[in-house]
Structures are given as C-alpha cells and as structure tokens.
Enzyme design. Structure first.
Site, PDB file in Angstrom:
ATOM      1  N   HIS A  52      -6.024   4.941  12.792  1.00 42.52           N
ATOM      2  CA  HIS A  52      -6.562   4.202  11.656  1.00 42.52           C
ATOM      3  C   HIS A  52      -6.164   4.939  10.380  1.00 42.52           C
ATOM      4  O   HIS A  52      -5.377   5.883  10.405  1.00 42.52           O
ATOM      5  CB  HIS A  52      -8.081   4.049  11.763  1.00 42.52           C
ATOM      6  CG  HIS A  52      -8.807   5.353  11.912  1.00 42.52           C
ATOM      7  ND1 HIS A  52      -9.273   6.080  10.840  1.00 42.52           N
ATOM      8  CD2 HIS A  52      -9.103   6.085  13.014  1.00 42.52           C
ATOM      9  CE1 HIS A  52      -9.851   7.191  11.278  1.00 42.52           C
ATOM     10  NE2 HIS A  52      -9.752   7.217  12.582  1.00 42.52           N
TER      11      HIS A  52
ATOM     12  N   HIS B  29      -7.808  -1.400 -15.558  1.00 42.41           N
ATOM     13  CA  HIS B  29      -8.632  -2.432 -16.165  1.00 42.41           C
ATOM     14  C   HIS B  29      -9.749  -2.767 -15.170  1.00 42.41           C
ATOM     15  O   HIS B  29      -9.479  -3.038 -13.991  1.00 42.41           O
ATOM     16  CB  HIS B  29      -7.808  -3.696 -16.427  1.00 42.41           C
ATOM     17  CG  HIS B  29      -6.694  -3.508 -17.399  1.00 42.41           C
ATOM     18  ND1 HIS B  29      -5.511  -2.882 -17.054  1.00 42.41           N
ATOM     19  CD2 HIS B  29      -6.586  -3.870 -18.715  1.00 42.41           C
ATOM     20  CE1 HIS B  29      -4.704  -2.873 -18.121  1.00 42.41           C
ATOM     21  NE2 HIS B  29      -5.329  -3.462 -19.129  1.00 42.41           N
TER      22      HIS B  29
END
Length: 330
Positions: free
Chosen positions: A175, A9
């Site tokens: 990371h 959505h």
C-alpha cells in the site's frame, strides 16, 4: 535539513500535508500555507514568512506550489528573488512529488538539488487507466524496460544470495506507506508479496503488481516459492523487500531456510479473537505464540509503521497482548 513549504489555493496544501504524514510519517521543517477566499497576496506572504522563520535551517527552502502563476506562486517567487542561489520553487504539486521531496531530504542537502530531482517522480505519478489511454511515448518507455531472457538454472549472479533490505509483516501488504516511504528508505529492486492466499487470487495479484512504485518490480508468490528462490543463485543481485500478511507466514519462511534476521512489524488488522495492542497492531493467541517462536530463533523486531516513527517495544506489546487475551478468556 531543507525546509519545505506546501502552498495552495484553498485547503489543498493542508490536505496533501496530512496525506504525506499518513504515508511518510510526521515531518519536521514542513509547513502548509493556504490562500483562503477572504485573503489576499499579503496574507499569503505573511504566512510564508512565518513558516520560514520557524524552520531550523532558513538557508535552504523549497516551495511546492499548486499552480504556476497563481497568487501563492507569485508570493513565493517574490521571496525567492533574494535567495535564488539557494531557494527553489516547483509548481504542479501532487502527492508523489511531496513524498519524493520528503525522501530526498534524507540524502540531499540543497533545495536546488531536490527541486531538480522530484520533477520526474511528479510526472510519473500521473497515470491513466485503461492503459491504452497512456501517451505512446510513456508506453514505449515501459516496453523498453521489459525483462530480458531467463538465465539458465545454476547460473550464479553476484554472490548468489538475495539481499533482504526489509522483511515486513503488514496485513495490508503493498500500500502507500510501503510503496513510497519504505521503498524510498530501503531501495529494493523487487517487492515480493509472500502469501499462499493472495497467490491464488488473480485479481489481488494484479492490483498489487499495479501498485508497485516506478522502476521496482513486484511479484506475488506462495511461501514455498520464496523458500525455493531463496536458494536459487540466479537471484544474487536482487535486493528484496518482503511483505507477509501475518507472523505465521514469516515463521514458515524462516523455518524453510529464508535468511531473515529482522522483521519490521507494521500493521496487523483487528479481527475476531484478536486484541488491540496499539493503534495499528492486533494479536491473537496464535500471533503471540508465533512471535515468541521467532524471538527464540534469534529474530529481532522493528516495530514501526513508517520509517520516521519511533521504535516500539515488542516485548511490552507481547506482554500486553497476553494480559488482554487472558482477560477476555476469563
């Protein structure tokens, strides 16, 4: 290769598609499908059909949906009816799920197999801090996986030699791209951040250890410690992913006897005295000199930010750095 549709959505699917590309690299046979406020079920179905038609392999399709029972799910489910034996849907889409699906396509050839596999990663990606808020069942599992007693010095495990699945130069150290894309590709048992500076910083050490992916232990150690454990036969079964902040640290480790044959050049941040040689790499005169020393020692270079990137030419990058540095000096 299994085709993947990310459906949601609003713009969530497009956002997670972009995030996945940043971490794991651009992906073929992946499409984002969104249901916007002015659209209805037929619009979503048409977008899904168009996306599937664009895939190289329309025989195997995996839908990753934001919400079970919502319009994107219902339309995917309608399409699934005629392909239940090969297509699959997983709801509750999150970024760990998407990245795991990307990685799984490298070794799994069916949507069913990938769908069953990625659920655990998606669930494990949901964590909370403070850790005391974590459900007790998960906390108990974590304790059960704790370290066992130490081996006596001189004990030989396996062949007594660490296997270096990747040695990477990355100023960001551990990371997202490393914890997901490179870890999935190289399958280490331990991530070792090698830095004298970070080893002295308790806060950075703690954050790095916490950033490690599930089932992979992370350590932060000074360079001399790496040189020491590289000669310790107790680490013979270790598959290590090494992370260096800069080429100078990597050279020091290699000169100390760490058996690295290739360096992955991932990211070198820009700072005063450096020149930009591509989107993610900047070099100083010291960096250039160090890379030439490494090349003289027979070290090869794999210039890639993420595994899906094409390989860069290190000789050309060094040449460009020399030219840019000379221009700045003049």
């Amino acid at each position: 290769m299994v085709g993947i549709i990310l459906a949601s959505h609003g713009g969530f699917a497009e956002g997670i598609y972009q995030s996945g590309s940043m971490i794991f690299g651009d992906q073929e046979n992946v499409a984002a499908v969104t249901l916007m406020p002015n659209e209805g079920p037929d619009d979503v179905r048409a977008k899904m059909e168009k996306a599937i038609a664009s895939f190289d392999n329309q025989d195997q399709v995996l839908f990753l949906i934001d919400l079970w029972g919502g319009t994107p799910f219902n339309q995917a489910n309608n399409l699934l009816e005629a392909h239940k034996d090969k297509w699959a849907i997983v709801a509750g889409m999150n970024l760990p799920m998407v990245i795991e699906a990307y990685a799984s396509r490298l070794s799994m050839e069916s949507a069913h197999e990938i769908a069953a596999h990625i659920i655990a990663t998606a669930k494990d990606g949901v964590k909370v801090k403070p850790e005391a808020l974590q459900p007790k069942t998960q906390a108990a599992t974590k304790v059960a996986k704790g370290p066992r007693g130490r081996l006596a010095p001189g004990t030989v495990v396996g062949d007594g030699k660490i296997k270096y699945v990747l040695a990477r130069i990355d100023s960001r150290l551990l990371h997202g791209q490393v914890a997901t894309a490179w870890t999935k590709t190289t399958q280490p048992t331990r991530i070792i951040v090698v830095s004298d500076n970070v080893a002295k910083d308790e806060l950075r050490k703690k954050l790095i250890v916490q950033a490690a992916p599930p089932d992979v232990k992370a350590n932060v150690i000074p360079i001399d410690k790496l040189i020491e454990i590289a000669k310790d036969p107790r680490f013979g079964n270790t598959k290590a992913l090494l992370l260096f902040e800069n080429p100078e640290d990597a050279l020091r480790a290699i000169e100390g006897g760490v058996d690295i044959k290739e360096l992955n050049i991932g990211s070198m941040a820009h700072s005063v005295g450096k020149v930009v040689v591509n989107k993610v790499l900047s070099m100083s005169p010291e960096d250039v000199e160090t890379f030439e020393k490494l090349k003289g020692k027979g070290i090869s270079f794999d210039v890639r930010k993420v595994p899906n990137d094409s390989h860069g030419n290190m000789d050309e990058l060094i040449k460009k750095a020399k030219s840019e540095l000379a221009a700045v000096q003049n």
